[in-house]
Motif scaffolding. Structure first.
Motif, short mmCIF file in Angstrom:
data_model
loop_
_atom_site.label_atom_id
_atom_site.label_comp_id
_atom_site.label_asym_id
_atom_site.label_seq_id
_atom_site.Cartn_x
_atom_site.Cartn_y
_atom_site.Cartn_z
N ILE A 148 0.83 -1.21 0.00
CA ILE A 148 0.00 0.00 0.00
C ILE A 148 0.87 1.26 0.00
O ILE A 148 0.62 2.20 -0.76
N ALA A 149 1.90 1.27 0.85
CA ALA A 149 2.72 2.48 1.02
C ALA A 149 3.49 2.84 -0.25
O ALA A 149 3.74 4.02 -0.51
N THR A 150 3.86 1.83 -1.04
CA THR A 150 4.69 2.11 -2.22
C THR A 150 3.89 2.22 -3.51
O THR A 150 4.42 2.68 -4.53
N ALA A 151 2.63 1.81 -3.50
CA ALA A 151 1.81 1.83 -4.72
C ALA A 151 1.65 3.23 -5.34
O ALA A 151 1.66 3.37 -6.56
N PRO A 152 1.48 4.30 -4.53
CA PRO A 152 1.25 5.63 -5.14
C PRO A 152 2.44 6.21 -5.90
O PRO A 152 2.30 7.25 -6.54
N THR A 153 3.62 5.58 -5.82
CA THR A 153 4.77 6.12 -6.54
C THR A 153 4.48 6.22 -8.04
O THR A 153 5.05 7.08 -8.73
N GLY A 154 3.59 5.36 -8.54
CA GLY A 154 3.23 5.40 -9.95
C GLY A 154 2.48 6.65 -10.37
O GLY A 154 2.39 6.96 -11.57
N LEU A 155 1.93 7.38 -9.40
CA LEU A 155 1.24 8.63 -9.71
C LEU A 155 2.21 9.79 -9.85
O LEU A 155 1.86 10.84 -10.38
N LEU A 156 3.43 9.59 -9.34
CA LEU A 156 4.47 10.62 -9.47
C LEU A 156 5.44 10.29 -10.59
O LEU A 156 5.90 11.17 -11.32
N ILE A 157 5.76 9.01 -10.74
CA ILE A 157 6.66 8.58 -11.81
C ILE A 157 5.85 8.46 -13.09
O ILE A 157 4.87 7.74 -13.14
N PRO A 158 6.21 9.19 -14.15
CA PRO A 158 5.37 9.25 -15.36
C PRO A 158 5.33 7.94 -16.13
O PRO A 158 6.21 7.10 -15.95
N PRO A 159 4.28 7.81 -16.98
CA PRO A 159 3.23 8.80 -17.28
C PRO A 159 2.18 8.85 -16.18
O PRO A 159 1.89 7.84 -15.55
N SER A 160 1.62 10.03 -15.95
CA SER A 160 0.65 10.23 -14.88
C SER A 160 -0.49 11.10 -15.39
O SER A 160 -0.29 12.23 -15.80
N ASN A 161 -1.70 10.55 -15.34
CA ASN A 161 -2.87 11.30 -15.81
C ASN A 161 -3.13 12.55 -14.99
O ASN A 161 -3.58 13.57 -15.51
N VAL A 162 -2.85 12.47 -13.69
CA VAL A 162 -3.13 13.63 -12.83
C VAL A 162 -2.19 14.79 -13.17
O VAL A 162 -2.55 15.96 -13.01
N MET A 163 -1.00 14.49 -13.71
CA MET A 163 -0.10 15.56 -14.15
C MET A 163 -0.67 16.27 -15.38
O MET A 163 -0.54 17.49 -15.52
N ILE A 164 -1.30 15.50 -16.26
CA ILE A 164 -1.94 16.10 -17.44
C ILE A 164 -3.09 17.00 -17.01
O ILE A 164 -3.28 18.10 -17.53
N THR A 165 -3.86 16.53 -16.02
CA THR A 165 -4.97 17.33 -15.49
C THR A 165 -4.45 18.62 -14.86
O THR A 165 -4.99 19.70 -15.09
#
Length: 436
Positions: A148-165
């Protein structure tokens, strides 16, 4: 009372009431925003204006990247790519304390760098590595917490849809620069969690007993190369100008589909309609959120609400350190109650002017707000990645949350470093020439 103050109160009060009542966030945003226009113009004009804002908000070419990256992520999740990345991570962790949990952490970073989804990483990696960890004597709570603790790294390491938003709502911040800026903070998040895993594993005596021969390691590495090539082709192509982020998302879909069907033979053409349907449903939710949030953004810009908030906060103190700490605390609280996309859409127009006033680069601020909201994905009551990780790990939130507290401490330290050391976010995009 000024019109700006009245509109702000209408949005705040109505949004809070509807969220408490359980109204879907997109509907609540739309109703509250339209209601906030009524003090400014007649009801019929307000409705027409709101409709126009929805269409203009989603009629942006760069938004096409979102559905394609979502589709690529879903294909990868079902296409056998996860197990190849796990095997690669096993080679990297060796027999260090908690090697399987360390493998989980590295695999989450690798899978996130391909799929851009924290929940997909938690689901794919947890379901594959979790049972193996249990066989080797790891406790379920320990395994689930590491996943759980390491899963969100994918939202910072690209590609990331939230960065496009964020790029859209921030007024055209470079997607390429945001992609590059996320690498170091995302890797630091993962490394901080790996340090926690090391000490917890050493304390509990969790050590892998499996040894791989050089031949087995070579085979694992070769099988993972096509997965890693996807990162190089897509992100490299975007950074070096071979194609835009939108075109890169299409490349990711085609590459992952061909790799899954013809390379790994883990998907069939008959699986494609189901994947398309799931991707369309997810895309519809996100695009509708962006559309209705465009109404609210217009109301706030028209009435000057962000400037009012900015003046109020800057009037409390002139200390950049304290102001940024206040913003971080607010975002951390917001992240526990709101999903990332609506939170980015709502709070970027409010806090970006403040940070710009303080001399903060909009790319740096984008990474800071996304980092904060990533933490919210693993905290109750609305932590989607937390819920997925708990379900996959076969544990309860109450039991795993005690383990997560140590990870939160390490992640918070990284957040402070990212907030107060701009070069952690800006160095790589500057070196790669995508940030001037």
């Amino acid at each position: 009372m000024s019109i700006a103050t009245l509109s702000g109160l209408i949005i705040l009060v109505l949004l809070a009431i509807m969220l408490i009542m359980g109204v879907p966030i997109a509907i609540a945003l739309g109703i509250a925003s339209v209601a906030a226009i009524l003090p400014i113009m007649p009801a019929d004009v307000a409705v027409v204006t709101a409709s126009q804002r929805i269409f203009s908000g989603i009629s942006v070419f760069s938004l096409l990247a979102i559905p394609f990256f979502i589709l690529a992520g879903n294909i990868m999740n079902k296409g056998g790519i996860a197990i190849r990345l796990i095997n690669l991570a096993k080679i990297m962790t060796g027999r260090m304390p908690g090697a399987l949990a360390q493998t989980n952490a590295i695999a989450n970073m690798l899978f996130g760098a391909i799929s851009g989804s924290g929940t997909a990483a938690a689901s794919a990696m947890g379901s594959i590595i979790g049972p193996v960890e249990e066989e080797e004597g790891y406790s379920k709570d320990f395994s689930a917490a590491a996943n759980i603790a390491t899963a969100p790294t994918g939202l910072l390491i690209p590609p990331s849809n939230v960065m496009i938003t964020y790029s859209l709502v921030a007024g055209g911040a470079s997607v390429s620069a945001l992609f590059m800026a996320g690498y170091i903070p995302g890797i630091l998040w993962g490394l901080a969690c790996m340090v926690v895993i090391y000490f917890l594993a050493k304390k509990n005596g969790y050590r892998s007993t499996v040894k791989y021969t050089a031949k087995e390691k070579g085979k694992m590495f070769v099988q993972a190369i096509p997965c890693l090539l996807l990162i190089i082709i897509v992100i490299g192509g975007i950074i070096f100008g071979a194609f835009t982020a939108t075109e890169g998302s299409v490349v990711a879909v085609v590459y992952s589909l061909l790799l899954s069907i013809y390379g790994y033979h883990s998907m069939k053409w008959s699986d494609v309609p189901k994947v398309l349907k799931e991707s369309a449903e997810m895309t519809g939710i996100i695009i509708f959120l962006i559309g209705v949030s465009s109404i609210m953004s217009w109301v706030m810009a028209f009435t000057g609400i962000p400037q009012m908030v900015s003046s109020a906060i800057l009037g409390m103190t002139h200390s950049k350190v304290i102001i940024l700490l206040m913003i971080n605390i607010i975002l951390l609280i917001v992240g526990t109650f709101m999903d990332m996309t609506p939170a980015v859409l709502i709070f970027t127009p409010i806090f970006l002017p403040i940070c710009t006033e303080l001399g903060m680069d909009m790319i740096h601020f984008g990474i800071m707000i996304i980092f904060n909201l990533c933490i919210g994905t693993i905290t109750p009551p609305v932590g989607t990645t937390l819920f997925v990780g708990v379900r996959v790990g076969g544990v309860t939130i109450e039991s795993v949350f005690k383990q997560l507290l140590l990870y939160f401490g390490a992640i918070f330290i990284v957040l402070m470093l990212v907030t107060y050391i701009p070069q952690l976010s800006l160095w790589l995009p500057t070196v790669m020439g995508v940030l001037k």
